[in-house]
Design a protein around this motif. Structure first.
Motif, PDB file in Angstrom:
ATOM      1  N   CYS A 120       8.646  54.539 -67.105  1.00 44.79           N
ATOM      2  CA  CYS A 120       8.978  55.403 -65.965  1.00 44.79           C
ATOM      3  C   CYS A 120       7.704  55.771 -65.208  1.00 44.79           C
ATOM      4  CB  CYS A 120       9.653  56.687 -66.439  1.00 44.79           C
ATOM      5  SG  CYS A 120      11.367  56.509 -66.943  1.00 44.79           S
ATOM      6  N   THR A 121       7.735  55.650 -63.899  1.00 40.11           N
ATOM      7  CA  THR A 121       6.568  56.096 -63.143  1.00 40.11           C
ATOM      8  C   THR A 121       6.499  57.620 -63.177  1.00 40.11           C
ATOM      9  OG1 THR A 121       7.733  56.243 -61.035  1.00 40.11           O
ATOM     10  CG2 THR A 121       6.714  54.122 -61.584  1.00 40.11           C
ATOM     11  N   LEU A 122       5.311  58.121 -63.012  1.00 43.05           N
ATOM     12  CA  LEU A 122       5.122  59.568 -62.996  1.00 43.05           C
ATOM     13  C   LEU A 122       5.917  60.195 -61.856  1.00 43.05           C
ATOM     14  CD1 LEU A 122       3.812  62.160 -63.951  1.00 43.05           C
ATOM     15  CD2 LEU A 122       1.715  61.480 -62.776  1.00 43.05           C
ATOM     16  N   ALA A 123       5.947  59.544 -60.702  1.00 41.22           N
ATOM     17  CA  ALA A 123       6.692  60.074 -59.565  1.00 41.22           C
ATOM     18  C   ALA A 123       8.183  60.152 -59.859  1.00 41.22           C
ATOM     19  CB  ALA A 123       6.445  59.209 -58.331  1.00 41.22           C
ATOM     20  N   ALA A 124       8.717  59.164 -60.574  1.00 38.64           N
ATOM     21  CA  ALA A 124      10.150  59.172 -60.914  1.00 38.64           C
ATOM     22  C   ALA A 124      10.481  60.332 -61.845  1.00 38.64           C
ATOM     23  CB  ALA A 124      10.538  57.847 -61.557  1.00 38.64           C
ATOM     24  N   ILE A 125       9.578  60.643 -62.760  1.00 37.14           N
ATOM     25  CA  ILE A 125       9.797  61.766 -63.674  1.00 37.14           C
ATOM     26  C   ILE A 125       9.713  63.083 -62.917  1.00 37.14           C
ATOM     27  CG2 ILE A 125       8.823  62.985 -65.661  1.00 37.14           C
ATOM     28  CD1 ILE A 125       7.990  60.213 -66.731  1.00 37.14           C
ATOM     29  N   GLN A 126       8.744  63.203 -62.036  1.00 39.04           N
ATOM     30  CA  GLN A 126       8.649  64.412 -61.206  1.00 39.04           C
ATOM     31  C   GLN A 126       9.930  64.620 -60.407  1.00 39.04           C
ATOM     32  OE1 GLN A 126       5.247  63.294 -58.919  1.00 39.04           O
ATOM     33  NE2 GLN A 126       3.754  64.193 -60.321  1.00 39.04           N
ATOM     34  N   GLN A 127      10.463  63.540 -59.835  1.00 39.65           N
ATOM     35  CA  GLN A 127      11.664  63.635 -59.019  1.00 39.65           C
ATOM     36  C   GLN A 127      12.878  64.008 -59.860  1.00 39.65           C
ATOM     37  OE1 GLN A 127      12.052  63.589 -55.778  1.00 39.65           O
ATOM     38  NE2 GLN A 127      14.280  63.834 -55.953  1.00 39.65           N
ATOM     39  N   SER A 145       2.714  54.743 -59.008  1.00 44.96           N
ATOM     40  CA  SER A 145       2.674  53.477 -59.740  1.00 44.96           C
ATOM     41  C   SER A 145       2.279  53.612 -61.207  1.00 44.96           C
ATOM     42  CB  SER A 145       1.720  52.501 -59.048  1.00 44.96           C
ATOM     43  OG  SER A 145       0.465  53.113 -58.798  1.00 44.96           O
ATOM     44  N   CYS A 146       1.546  54.647 -61.575  1.00 46.37           N
ATOM     45  CA  CYS A 146       1.197  54.815 -62.985  1.00 46.37           C
ATOM     46  C   CYS A 146       2.451  55.209 -63.771  1.00 46.37           C
ATOM     47  CB  CYS A 146       0.098  55.853 -63.170  1.00 46.37           C
ATOM     48  SG  CYS A 146       0.558  57.558 -62.768  1.00 46.37           S
ATOM     49  N   THR A 147       2.463  54.911 -65.061  1.00 47.10           N
ATOM     50  CA  THR A 147       3.632  55.181 -65.899  1.00 47.10           C
ATOM     51  C   THR A 147       3.309  56.232 -66.949  1.00 47.10           C
ATOM     52  OG1 THR A 147       3.074  53.446 -67.500  1.00 47.10           O
ATOM     53  CG2 THR A 147       4.432  52.803 -65.597  1.00 47.10           C
ATOM     54  N   ILE A 148       4.350  56.879 -67.449  1.00 46.09           N
ATOM     55  CA  ILE A 148       4.128  57.948 -68.417  1.00 46.09           C
ATOM     56  C   ILE A 148       3.565  57.403 -69.724  1.00 46.09           C
ATOM     57  CG2 ILE A 148       6.466  57.932 -69.407  1.00 46.09           C
ATOM     58  CD1 ILE A 148       4.202  61.012 -68.636  1.00 46.09           C
ATOM     59  N   GLY A 149       3.909  56.171 -70.077  1.00 44.35           N
ATOM     60  CA  GLY A 149       3.315  55.577 -71.273  1.00 44.35           C
ATOM     61  C   GLY A 149       1.808  55.440 -71.142  1.00 44.35           C
ATOM     62  N   GLY A 150       1.363  54.995 -69.967  1.00 44.61           N
ATOM     63  CA  GLY A 150      -0.073  54.909 -69.719  1.00 44.61           C
ATOM     64  C   GLY A 150      -0.722  56.272 -69.642  1.00 44.61           C
TER      65      GLY A 150
END
Length: 476
Positions: A120-127, A145-150
């Motif tokens: 999941c991208t960080l932006a998708a989680i924020q949204q 573009s960065c992901t929560i796993g990263g």
């Protein structure tokens, strides 16, 4: 293992049986986007790029790699800055991309938790959090573009660490595939669990060298009712430090962001980023981007801010200051801050240093290190900015203006980085604050970490990944 070998063919066929034909990429052109470091500094050469769609598929791929003696380089959004997500040796590892692990599995607005898969991208989680009037406070320039796993694997920081902490502080539990292909599931989301070792902490910040994070339970917070965003101009880093102390006393936990921006940074942004403009009529040595987020009504927050601003003026600490009166104006202030790295890239090659020093010593560190650098490498330009509130500075340097003919004994790039990191060490700081180690800073680990610390790290690595197949060549 070589591409022409029968073992190679059998291994890839087994991977395709797990993930599907189109999700095991071996074509040279198709692999490039995964193999190339995003700033173009280095390119890896993977045996294949594998994109599993579930934790079970990740576990199956890990077991196949274990049996075939193939290394694994986990990769999220590939936005890292320390060469941590591409292979260091040709044709010896697969890139395991988590891009298809991109579901928000659960959102509990009463318990203030969210379970997200690693891709999941960080932006998708924020949204997702915002849709139920909740806040996930981690915020980075690369959040689209960065992901929560990263983010978890590097223990990312960002602009709200001052109030909410690093990614480590925002995680309640993990799901991880170990180097043996077993699945560790700790997605209960408990705030209190005192049953032995806190296993999630082994994998957060480990950069994929101990196992592969596939999902996480994340902390959510109520959405603040009001925000104040201000840009302040000051004459020195010492004045900025005094303002930080006063802001902490005045606002307490409502103080969310305190970013230091040098004049060099501002000049670069105004020169290279279209649509930006100067906020103040004249340039100042430093600017501070300060943000307060509160649960009081906006009128209350604004009144408290006015009182704070008057205190700064009376203390002769404020050269100038503007409080954003609209979302658009606040966004413009943030654009000045978030565009610094892009402006640096457009200006030419630069050396990045993601460092941390004790907050109280930041002005002294800046002054001493800039003086040393100017004497040892005349013409080098320091681009200093960052999260002053938590001691994390990006102390970047451009050496393009160094005239090697006039000063042939000037430090080379390696010497510049060594000087800065030596200074950090003298000041009791860290040569990596939020970007991680990857392959780029392995030598710094040997130079600055104690042998006791390194021995313990090696022991953990040996215990969890005895074959050394998880992201080899990184950290240790």
């Amino acid at each position: 293992m070589t591409q022409g070998s029968l073992l190679y063919t059998d291994f890839l066929a087994a991977c395709r049986a797990v993930c599907g034909e189109q999700f095991v990429i071996t074509d040279t052109a198709e692999k490039q986007i995964f193999e190339s470091e995003w700033r173009g500094r280095q390119k890896g050469d993977a045996l294949a790029v594998v994109l599993p769609a579930s934790t079970r598929e990740v576990a199956d791929i890990v077991r196949l790699c274990r049996d075939a003696n193939v290394a694994i380089v986990p990769q999220g959004g590939n936005t890292g800055l320390v060469l941590g997500s591409i292979p260091t040796a040709p044709q010896t590892a697969i890139i395991l991309s988590t891009r298809r692990l991109n579901r928000v599995r659960q959102l509990d607005s009463d318990g203030n938790t969210l379970i997200a898969e690693a891709g999941c991208t960080l932006a998708a989680i924020q949204q997702a959090a915002a849709e139920v009037n909740r806040l996930f406070p981690l915020s980075l320039a690369s959040e689209g573009s960065c992901t929560i796993g990263g983010n978890l694997s590097t223990n990312a920081g960002g602009t709200a660490v001052l109030r909410y902490g690093n990614t480590r502080d925002l995680c309640l539990g993990l799901e991880v595939v170990t180097a043996n292909g077993e699945i560790l599931t700790q997605l209960h989301g408990l705030r209190k669990d005192n049953t032995g070792y806190d296993l999630k902490q082994w994998f957060i910040g480990a950069e994929g060298t101990l196992g592969i994070i596939t999902a996480a339970v994340l902390k959510l917070y109520p959405q603040p009712r009001s925000r104040c965003t201000a840009l302040l101009a000051v004459q020195s880093a010492e004045d900025a430090l005094h303002i930080l102390r006063l802001a902490g006393d005045q606002f307490g936990p409502a103080l969310t962001t305190f970013e230091l921006i040098s004049r060099v940074c501002t000049d670069l942004v105004l020169q290279h980023i279209p649509g930006t403009r100067a906020v103040f009529a004249q340039p100042y040595p430093y600017q501070i981007l300060l943000e307060i987020s509160d649960f009081h009504p906006s009128a209350h927050t604004a009144a408290v801010w006015e009182d704070f601003q008057q205190n700064l003026i009376q203390a002769n600490l404020l050269a100038d200051g503007v409080l954003a009166t609209s979302v658009a104006q606040a966004d413009a202030f943030w654009k000045l801050r978030e565009s610094i790295s892009e402006a640096q890239a457009k200006a030419g090659r630069n050396l990045k240093h993601d460092i941390a020093v004790p907050v109280s010593r930041i002005p002294e560190f800046i002054k001493q290190t800039e003086h040393l650098l100017s004497s040892r490498c005349p013409g080098a330009q320091v681009v200093c900015f960052g999260h002053m509130g938590d001691g994390n500075l990006h102390f970047n340097v451009s050496t393009q203006a160094v005239d090697r003919q006039l000063t042939p004994d000037a430090l080379n790039d390696e010497g510049v980085s060594r000087l800065i990191h030596d200074q950090v060490h003298v000041f009791g700081g860290s040569f990596s604050a939020e970007h991680g180690i990857g392959a780029m800073k392995r030598d710094d680990m040997l130079r600055y970490k104690s042998e006791t610390a390194l021995s313990l790290m090696r022991a953990v690595k040996q215990a969890l990944d005895p074959a050394g197949m998880m992201n080899p060549g990184k950290i240790l």
